[in-house]
Scaffold this motif. Structure first.
Motif, PDB file in Angstrom:
ATOM      1  N   ARG A  93       1.000  -1.000   0.007  1.00 47.44           N
ATOM      2  CA  ARG A  93      -0.010  -0.021   0.012  1.00 47.44           C
ATOM      3  C   ARG A  93       0.891   1.233   0.025  1.00 47.44           C
ATOM      4  O   ARG A  93       0.374   2.122  -0.673  1.00 47.44           O
ATOM      5  CB  ARG A  93      -0.828   0.093   1.092  1.00 47.44           C
ATOM      6  N   GLU A  94       1.788   1.314   0.763  1.00 41.74           N
ATOM      7  CA  GLU A  94       2.967   2.477   0.617  1.00 41.74           C
ATOM      8  C   GLU A  94       3.531   2.600  -0.559  1.00 41.74           C
ATOM      9  O   GLU A  94       3.705   3.559  -1.162  1.00 41.74           O
ATOM     10  CB  GLU A  94       3.971   2.175   1.971  1.00 41.74           C
ATOM     11  N   GLN A  95       3.857   1.456  -1.062  1.00 44.00           N
ATOM     12  CA  GLN A  95       4.265   1.476  -2.676  1.00 44.00           C
ATOM     13  C   GLN A  95       3.130   2.198  -3.522  1.00 44.00           C
ATOM     14  O   GLN A  95       3.828   3.053  -4.343  1.00 44.00           O
ATOM     15  CB  GLN A  95       4.900   0.109  -2.983  1.00 44.00           C
ATOM     16  N   LEU A  96       2.235   1.821  -3.259  1.00 41.68           N
ATOM     17  CA  LEU A  96       1.227   2.300  -4.256  1.00 41.68           C
ATOM     18  C   LEU A  96       1.062   3.924  -3.957  1.00 41.68           C
ATOM     19  O   LEU A  96       1.120   4.575  -4.958  1.00 41.68           O
ATOM     20  CB  LEU A  96       0.017   1.380  -4.099  1.00 41.68           C
ATOM     21  N   ALA A 158       1.939  -1.212  -8.876  1.00 39.41           N
ATOM     22  CA  ALA A 158       1.896  -1.185  -7.605  1.00 39.41           C
ATOM     23  C   ALA A 158       0.398  -1.851  -7.308  1.00 39.41           C
ATOM     24  O   ALA A 158       0.360  -2.582  -6.232  1.00 39.41           O
ATOM     25  CB  ALA A 158       2.127   0.271  -7.028  1.00 39.41           C
ATOM     26  N   ARG A 159      -0.497  -1.498  -7.974  1.00 37.89           N
ATOM     27  CA  ARG A 159      -1.789  -1.997  -7.640  1.00 37.89           C
ATOM     28  C   ARG A 159      -1.928  -3.555  -8.222  1.00 37.89           C
ATOM     29  O   ARG A 159      -2.595  -4.242  -7.208  1.00 37.89           O
ATOM     30  CB  ARG A 159      -2.634  -1.146  -8.680  1.00 37.89           C
ATOM     31  N   TYR A 164      -1.940  -8.829  -5.641  1.00 40.91           N
ATOM     32  CA  TYR A 164      -1.280 -10.241  -5.433  1.00 40.91           C
ATOM     33  C   TYR A 164      -1.035 -10.715  -3.756  1.00 40.91           C
ATOM     34  O   TYR A 164      -0.802 -11.969  -3.640  1.00 40.91           O
ATOM     35  CB  TYR A 164       0.075 -10.444  -5.890  1.00 40.91           C
ATOM     36  N   THR A 165      -1.339  -9.691  -3.118  1.00 36.36           N
ATOM     37  CA  THR A 165      -1.232  -9.928  -1.523  1.00 36.36           C
ATOM     38  C   THR A 165      -2.485 -10.826  -1.074  1.00 36.36           C
ATOM     39  O   THR A 165      -2.403 -11.362  -0.083  1.00 36.36           O
ATOM     40  CB  THR A 165      -1.120  -8.686  -0.802  1.00 36.36           C
ATOM     41  N   THR A 166      -3.312 -11.048  -1.869  1.00 34.02           N
ATOM     42  CA  THR A 166      -4.620 -11.821  -1.694  1.00 34.02           C
ATOM     43  C   THR A 166      -4.587 -12.868  -2.724  1.00 34.02           C
ATOM     44  O   THR A 166      -4.572 -12.712  -3.810  1.00 34.02           O
ATOM     45  CB  THR A 166      -6.165 -10.912  -1.899  1.00 34.02           C
TER      46      THR A 166
END
Length: 386
Positions: A93-96, A158-159, A164-166
């Motif tokens: 999220r921070e990267q996004l 980034a999105r 991919y985290t889910t």
């Protein structure tokens, strides 16, 4: 006188007994006999098989991070798109957020460069400034626009990484063991997958035929090509490890393109429906392949005798005289041989006691015992082996 008469009578009786004894020894033996009849028999050949789902996929993370949550249990039935695992998404999220900010900055740079171009254009037209300054401003605008496109791509990447985290199920099916525990650090390069997912609404069973069996298989069924022969192949049965038969028949639908040089065999695939999910990937079983044998005679093995690598029966001819006949055996169905040559349709053979018969011996034919195997067509007997 009386004594001599008695002696003479005794000698006469003894002579009669000696004459009767050979006649009793030469009496033809009574042996069961039955006629043979041509029919179509079916035998079954068993081949070890391995079972796999239609789709077997490894579930792996596409980004590195800490495994926050496991949303399913081992062996669970899941639907396509259902969340399975959750990786800590805070870094992503921070990267996004950073890429979005960079995109906004790049958009501002484009606006600023466009202002410069708009400012220099009329000045160049009125020859207030040189054309070089306008071209420099236009080049700066082009660079700013490219930076904006790069920033947009970074936002999209980034999105995607955040998504991919889910980790979701790519297909519907059943999960295997969960190899990683909650809180572990996972990544795309891990040697071990998180789990495996099998789509088993249908299952594929793989079995192998040796060269001789494959030639028999190829010659047994109608059709010019292997694909045509597969369409004429009857449904096959699957025998499970507990020797029970899977309730639904399958269809052989694929033959491998080449033989395995190590084993000298070719792999075939049979597909079985599995709506109830009784079969799982990794199961083993046995494929039972039916082989029809048209125009054969069913002869009990007990009615044969083996001499010098040949198998013989005793056929009953005129005057009930037996003749030894060599037979050609196509296969075996239970305790019976499938015979294609050596004896003819309607010919009678001796069923029992063949070990003590001699060529040309006369016998007394009798009806076979009720428990004897019928020598007419054996379809029902063959089918019962399933």
């Amino acid at each position: 006188m009386k004594l001599s008469s008695l002696l003479a009578g005794s000698v006469l009786l003894a002579g009669c007994a000696e004459q009767q004894a050979p006649q009793q020894a030469l009496a033809p033996p009574a042996l069961p006999v039955q006629a043979l009849h041509t029919g179509t028999e079916t035998t079954y050949q068993d081949y070890p098989a391995s079972i796999e789902g239609v789709v077997n996929v490894e579930i792996r993370p596409q980004v590195a991070g800490v495994l926050d949550r496991i949303l399913v249990d081992e062996g669970a039935a899941v639907r396509k798109g259902q969340p399975l695992f959750k990786i800590n998404d805070a870094p992503f999220r921070e990267q996004l957020n950073n890429t979005v900010a960079a995109q906004q900055a790049a958009a501002g740079a484009v606006t600023s460069a466009q202002v410069e171009v708009d400012r220099y254009a009329p000045l160049v037209q009125n020859k207030v400034v040189s054309e070089v300054q306008l071209k420099t401003a236009q080049a700066a605008l082009t660079v700013a626009q490219a930076n904006l496109q790069r920033a947009k791509a970074a936002v999209n990447s980034a999105r995607i990484n955040l998504g991919y985290t889910t980790i979701t199920a790519p297909v519907s099916g059943y999960l295997g063991r969960l190899q990683t525990k909650q809180g572990s650090l996972v990544g795309p390069t891990d040697a071990q997958a998180l789990t495996q997912l099998s789509d088993v609404h249908e299952v594929h069973t793989y079995f192998a035929l040796g060269e001789d069996d494959f030639i028999t298989f190829r010659n047994q069924y109608a059709g010019r090509t292997l694909q045509e022969k597969l369409t004429h192949l009857p449904p096959v049965a699957l025998v499970l490890s507990d020797q029970s038969t899977y309730p639904t028949r399958g269809k052989v639908d694929v033959v491998a393109g080449q033989f395995d040089r190590t084993t000298g065999s070719v792999t075939l695939r049979a597909t079985f429906p599995n709506a109830d999910g009784l079969l799982r990937s990794g199961n083993t079983g046995t494929i039972r392949l039916a082989l029809p044998h048209p125009n054969v005679l069913l002869v009990p093995a007990a009615a044969t005798v083996e001499l010098q690598d040949k198998v013989f029966v005793y056929a009953v001819g005129d005057s009930n005289r037996v003749r030894r006949r060599a037979i050609t055996i196509q296969g075996k169905n239970g305790a019976n041989y499938l015979v294609s040559e050596g004896v003819k349709n309607g010919e009678r053979i001796v069923l029992q006691g063949v070990d003590h018969l001699q060529e040309g011996q006369i016998i007394q034919p009798t009806a076979p015992a009720p428990a004897s195997v019928s020598l007419t067509t054996g379809k029902a007997a063959a089918a019962s082996t399933l």
